[in-house]
Motif scaffolding. Sequence first.
Motif, short mmCIF file in Angstrom:
data_model
loop_
_atom_site.label_atom_id
_atom_site.label_comp_id
_atom_site.label_asym_id
_atom_site.label_seq_id
_atom_site.Cartn_x
_atom_site.Cartn_y
_atom_site.Cartn_z
N LEU A 98 19.30 20.52 37.69
CA LEU A 98 20.72 20.33 37.45
C LEU A 98 20.97 20.06 35.97
O LEU A 98 20.33 19.17 35.38
CB LEU A 98 21.25 19.16 38.28
N LEU A 99 21.92 20.80 35.37
CA LEU A 99 22.16 20.72 33.93
C LEU A 99 23.66 20.68 33.64
O LEU A 99 24.46 21.27 34.37
CB LEU A 99 21.56 21.93 33.21
N ALA A 100 24.03 20.01 32.54
CA ALA A 100 25.37 20.10 31.98
C ALA A 100 25.22 20.70 30.58
O ALA A 100 24.48 20.16 29.75
CB ALA A 100 26.03 18.73 31.92
N LEU A 101 25.90 21.81 30.32
CA LEU A 101 25.71 22.58 29.11
C LEU A 101 26.99 22.65 28.29
O LEU A 101 28.10 22.53 28.81
CB LEU A 101 25.26 24.00 29.45
N ALA A 102 26.81 22.86 26.98
CA ALA A 102 27.94 23.05 26.07
C ALA A 102 27.53 24.09 25.04
O ALA A 102 26.43 24.03 24.48
CB ALA A 102 28.30 21.73 25.38
N ALA A 153 36.60 20.64 27.14
CA ALA A 153 36.09 21.80 26.42
C ALA A 153 37.14 22.28 25.41
O ALA A 153 38.34 22.11 25.60
CB ALA A 153 35.75 22.91 27.40
N GLY A 154 36.64 22.91 24.32
CA GLY A 154 37.54 23.39 23.29
C GLY A 154 37.03 24.67 22.66
O GLY A 154 36.21 25.39 23.23
N PHE A 180 23.89 23.16 23.80
CA PHE A 180 23.50 21.75 23.95
C PHE A 180 23.27 21.49 25.43
O PHE A 180 24.14 21.76 26.27
CB PHE A 180 24.56 20.79 23.41
N VAL A 181 22.09 20.96 25.74
CA VAL A 181 21.66 20.76 27.11
C VAL A 181 21.58 19.27 27.42
O VAL A 181 20.92 18.52 26.70
CB VAL A 181 20.29 21.41 27.36
N GLN A 182 22.25 18.86 28.47
CA GLN A 182 22.09 17.50 29.00
C GLN A 182 21.39 17.63 30.34
O GLN A 182 21.88 18.28 31.26
CB GLN A 182 23.45 16.80 29.11
N ARG A 183 20.19 17.02 30.40
CA ARG A 183 19.32 17.15 31.55
C ARG A 183 19.34 15.86 32.38
O ARG A 183 19.54 14.77 31.84
CB ARG A 183 17.89 17.46 31.10
N TRP A 208 24.09 24.70 37.10
CA TRP A 208 24.62 24.12 35.87
C TRP A 208 26.14 24.24 35.83
O TRP A 208 26.73 25.09 36.46
CB TRP A 208 23.99 24.76 34.63
N ILE A 209 26.72 23.32 35.07
CA ILE A 209 28.12 23.40 34.71
C ILE A 209 28.19 23.43 33.19
O ILE A 209 27.25 23.01 32.51
CB ILE A 209 28.95 22.23 35.26
N ALA A 210 29.30 23.91 32.65
CA ALA A 210 29.39 24.02 31.18
C ALA A 210 30.84 24.01 30.73
O ALA A 210 31.76 24.31 31.49
CB ALA A 210 28.69 25.29 30.69
#
Length: 327
Positions: free
Chosen positions: A23-27, A129-130, A63-66, A41-43
């Motif tokens: 499971l990841l949160a991405l930007a 998000a932007g 950018f990965v938040q794990r 993942w969500i982003a």
Amino acid sequence: MTAVAGGLMSVAEVTALIGTGELLALAADRAVLTRLPRGNWIAGSTPYFMAEQGGCQDRERVFVQRFGDLQGHIRRYQPETLPEVLEEAPEHGLSVLILPAGSAILEAFAREAPLYPEMYLKPLVGWVAGIAIDDVGSDTAVVVDGRDGCVAVNEAVVLHLQLPAQLVANVHAINLFEPGDGPEIRFPRTGFEVSDCLVDGQPANFAHYLIEQAGAGSLPLVADYCGAMINVSVQAVEANGVRFYAPVFEGVGYRLARPVQDYPTEFLAAMPPRTGPVVFGCNCILNYLNCGLEGRRTEGLDGPITFGEVGYQLMNQTAVMVTLDGI
């Protein structure tokens, strides 16, 4: 929880990580997000980050938040279903929410989130998000549901994480701004756009007032919301009105903030004590721009540079972080 490293990664590195099923949160920049494979993942879109090398703009990496071996599930919400977000969250967990800037769902969240069922009873964090500042007017902020690759401009994506019994998620909002010594400002109605206001009880046009205060447009309004200092940041000062990144509320007294002299130094001094790992962090684009964070570190906190932060409710010009601490 098994500690894992995140940070800025190449598309190839993120693709391999997605393949593990974690499971990841991405930007990342919107164009980069659309190149990623489907997975858990969500982003959200942003080309700005606080990373090991300091604040930066990067339109090629992610950018990965794990979250290591934590289990959970992903949900996508529309404006009418978002109030259910915490009812669907685990009883003992953490929910990470991403909303797109300039959307109706963001405006609804900003106005209504404090009244959501179970709000403040379950940890809820996230960001807005932007897009690149140079792309304003030609691009749109998006969120992405990695399960099917859906790119949305008026939906929210949420990662609901289940925590083991021995860990608790602690939400920290770091706000270096405090009310200045200037007059109290009140507004006649709640909203993201205003013209009329009262300055120490005297009728005034808020745009004209800001124009008369040199540099005031870069400072947020600060108010005491039930014991917490909450910022409302100025998005644009126009001829006769002002637009904000979050709503101002009728009946609340605001003051322009005191300037922050040295953001990285004051940020380090304001960091909360912790015993567990930081599993989520974000900081505001206005801090990045107005406090000169390009190439400078905010020690102890990396993450996307965002267009609004969520620490239960919508915030501006703050940093939000989550630590996982033992019970």
